[in-house]
Design an enzyme around this catalytic site. Sequence first.
Site, mmCIF file in Angstrom:
data_model
loop_
_atom_site.group_PDB
_atom_site.id
_atom_site.type_symbol
_atom_site.label_atom_id
_atom_site.label_comp_id
_atom_site.label_asym_id
_atom_site.label_seq_id
_atom_site.Cartn_x
_atom_site.Cartn_y
_atom_site.Cartn_z
ATOM 1 N N HIS A 23 131.009 23.386 20.323
ATOM 2 C CA HIS A 23 130.829 22.072 20.933
ATOM 3 C C HIS A 23 129.458 21.526 20.530
ATOM 4 O O HIS A 23 128.508 22.285 20.300
ATOM 5 C CB HIS A 23 130.974 22.153 22.453
ATOM 6 C CG HIS A 23 132.401 22.111 22.900
ATOM 7 N ND1 HIS A 23 132.846 22.735 24.041
ATOM 8 C CD2 HIS A 23 133.502 21.515 22.350
ATOM 9 C CE1 HIS A 23 134.151 22.525 24.180
ATOM 10 N NE2 HIS A 23 134.572 21.789 23.171
ATOM 11 N N ASP A 54 126.998 20.242 21.922
ATOM 12 C CA ASP A 54 125.768 20.525 22.669
ATOM 13 C C ASP A 54 125.282 21.958 22.444
ATOM 14 O O ASP A 54 124.309 22.386 23.063
ATOM 15 C CB ASP A 54 125.955 20.245 24.161
ATOM 16 C CG ASP A 54 127.050 21.089 24.792
ATOM 17 O OD1 ASP A 54 128.140 21.180 24.192
ATOM 18 O OD2 ASP A 54 126.829 21.649 25.878
#
Length: 285
Positions: free
Chosen positions: A76, A78
């Site tokens: 992901h 982040d």
Amino acid sequence: MDEQHTGTAQSLEPLVVRVLAPNPSPFTYTGTQTYLVGTTDLAVIDPGPDVPEHIDAILAAIAGRPVTAIVITHTHRDHSPASRPLAALTGAPIVGCAPLVVADTGPRLEAGFDPDYAPARILSHGEAVTGQGWTLRAVHTPGHTSNHLCFALEETRALFTGDHVMGWSTSVVAPPDGDMADYMASLDRLMHRNDRIYYPAHGNPIENPRRLVRGMMGHRKQREGQILRLLREEARPVPAMVARMYAGLDPKLFPAAGRSVLAHLIDLRTRGLVTEDGETWSHVG
């Protein structure tokens, strides 16, 4: 609750330092936590988003020491994008989970996937990366994403849990890549381990891991039970189930809650307990 400061290196135990990224949001809580493991040479776990000030904070915490590996739990956005500039600056290889990009335009509460993630080495379950005085062993924990890995620091029985188990909320399990059956099996895998503490990517350290995991499994079983009770009453589409199951939830979050319900329904369908006809789901029997 541990006090956290963005960009400041915080020692959690002799082999573990935490650096909080400046990316707080509804899906990251206070932000993504990057962990440095080791003393003489280091592993950097989940360097986070490609934000220059966060990369500078990681470099300040590294303090000129050699970096043996940049270790990624899942892809992901982040978690993994800063791996590339950090690798260029330190010369360290990127290792960990397999690449994964899922085209998904549906409502979601977590970041999208990092399409440019390119590891030098993919770690399978049980494989390890090592340095002076530390060993990080991969624990395959699909569910939140199909490529998710946790990493066990064998010397201190600490487990870096990424987004599989977090210190502030249950993990998002959103189809098409999120899989509820895999997620529950991965939680069960952790129940059979003897980890002393969890260091999640979001939220505080978890000092009673088995109790939390047991509660998370119970929560998901309760949600499953709610779905089956509703469908025994009558066939329903997902939005109608969400409205009944999530009383008091901000309506803006209903679509994302629907993804979690859908993950349960797909699992229940696989087990032969529910069936679908277009947008409507029915109990079998």
